[in-house]
Write a protein that holds these residues in place. Structure first.
Motif, PDB file in Angstrom:
ATOM      1  N   TRP A  35     114.417  83.436  27.457  1.00  0.00           N
ATOM      2  CA  TRP A  35     114.238  84.771  28.014  1.00  0.00           C
ATOM      3  C   TRP A  35     113.268  84.848  29.187  1.00  0.00           C
ATOM      4  O   TRP A  35     113.290  85.823  29.933  1.00  0.00           O
ATOM      5  CB  TRP A  35     113.753  85.734  26.917  1.00  0.00           C
ATOM      6  N   GLN A  83     107.305  91.936  26.883  1.00  0.00           N
ATOM      7  CA  GLN A  83     108.663  92.156  27.391  1.00  0.00           C
ATOM      8  C   GLN A  83     108.632  92.598  28.856  1.00  0.00           C
ATOM      9  O   GLN A  83     109.255  93.582  29.259  1.00  0.00           O
ATOM     10  CB  GLN A  83     109.426  93.132  26.499  1.00  0.00           C
ATOM     11  N   GLY A 133     113.369  90.944  20.160  1.00  0.00           N
ATOM     12  CA  GLY A 133     112.188  90.482  20.880  1.00  0.00           C
ATOM     13  C   GLY A 133     110.944  90.554  20.027  1.00  0.00           C
ATOM     14  O   GLY A 133     109.891  90.992  20.486  1.00  0.00           O
TER      15      GLY A 133
END
Length: 327
Positions: A35, A83, A133
């Motif tokens: 990611w 994030q 996440g």
């Protein structure tokens, strides 16, 4: 082709005892690799992600610092958990709010690539939902009776903002009503085009969000995978987003005050997506009753799985997501 999925239910508490940290510690290197771009793995990127989180979500900064410490200061942990600057996936989902105070949704994605973990927590307040996440949320509710859910907005724009799962976590930790959540979404930068549906005891709203637009209120509390702007014909053929939106609107209109009728429609084609080649399909159908603190997960042909604030049951649930019927 049938897919056998395992869903987990975890009571994360306030995060301090390490129960929640176990999964992220085990998978952190792989998650960073998947990611987080190389540019996000530098000390400078770590500091920038921390500062951005502190500026926009200060209430949750102590929790971010707690989880980062539990990750042992591993490279990439701060941007991954905050994030910020992540690679962003694009998928499909359908959702509708306001049928007798419920929030109902299908989550469609690669059936082999989601975390599939339901967490009850009490970080700033009690929150329960499907995580993404590590501590972000695909959908969830809080003890004040607010429920939220996301879908991809159908546009491949990308900007300097947060991934939507951490935004949903922030909304449920800090907001008690749809009005408060709408106000928060007006000031939070988001990285990609997303549709968010919000439900409380008084109202249900869908907002179109993106890094290039101010929030736009949808005409009703229904969403698929487009916004107020048209999508290319090829994209419509692939995702059937307009067809699914029309289908869920029709189901909600026909159901009146019966959310179970909408759930039944979500479990059938064309709203329910049987696994395609490669494993893409509807992973689960969720029915939130935020006033009751109850969520029920559904799959065609399987017994429902209920979880609530009052009766949360940690453990696992194995389900079979069945492929298309043979001709």
């Amino acid at each position: 082709m049938d897919h056998h999925l395992v869903f987990h239910a975890l009571d994360g508490g306030d995060g301090t005892d390490g129960r929640w940290a176990g999964p992220v510690l085990a998978s952190l290197p792989a998650q960073v690799e998947r990611w987080l771009p190389e540019a996000g793995r530098t000390p400078e990127a770590e500091r920038a992600a921390h500062a951005r989180f502190a500026a926009h979500m200060p209430e949750l900064l102590p929790v971010l610092d707690l989880f980062t410490a539990q990750a042992g200061g591993a490279p990439g942990a701060v941007p991954l958990l905050a994030q910020v600057g992540l690679n962003n996936p694009f998928g499909a989902c359908t959702q509708v709010g306001g049928v007798a105070g419920t929030l109902l949704r299908n989550y469609d994605w690669d059936l082999g690539q989601r975390e599939r973990t339901v967490v009850r927590s009490r970080l700033l307040r009690p929150v329960l939902g499907m995580t993404e996440g590590f501590w972000g949320l695909l959908d969830g509710m809080n003890d004040a009776g607010l429920a939220v859910s996301l879908t991809y907005g159908g546009r491949t724009v990308h900007g300097d903002g947060f991934a939507m799962p951490i935004v949903l976590r922030y909304l449920l930790e800090t907001c008690a009503t749809v009005a408060q959540a709408v106000a928060a979404l007006g000031r939070l930068p988001v990285a990609t085009a997303q549709n968010v549906t919000l439900v409380d005891a008084e109202q249900a709203v869908t907002l179109y969000l993106g890094p290039d637009i101010a929030p736009v209120r949808a005409p009703d509390a229904c969403a698929a995978n487009h916004q107020h702007l048209p999508v290319p014909q090829e994209q419509e053929r692939e995702t059937r987003t307009h067809a699914r939106l029309a289908g869920v609107r029709a189901a909600a209109a026909a159901a009146g005050k019966d959310p179970e009728a909408v759930v039944a429609a979500l479990l059938r084609p064309p709203l329910h997506e049987a696994p395609r080649e490669g494993g893409y399909g509807t992973a689960y159908t969720a029915a939130y009753r935020p006033a009751d603190g109850l969520v029920t997960y559904h799959w065609p042909g399987e017994e429902p799985w209920r979880q609530s604030f009052a009766d949360f049951r940690p453990g696992t649930r194995e389900v079979t997501v069945r492929g298309p019927a043979a001709d």
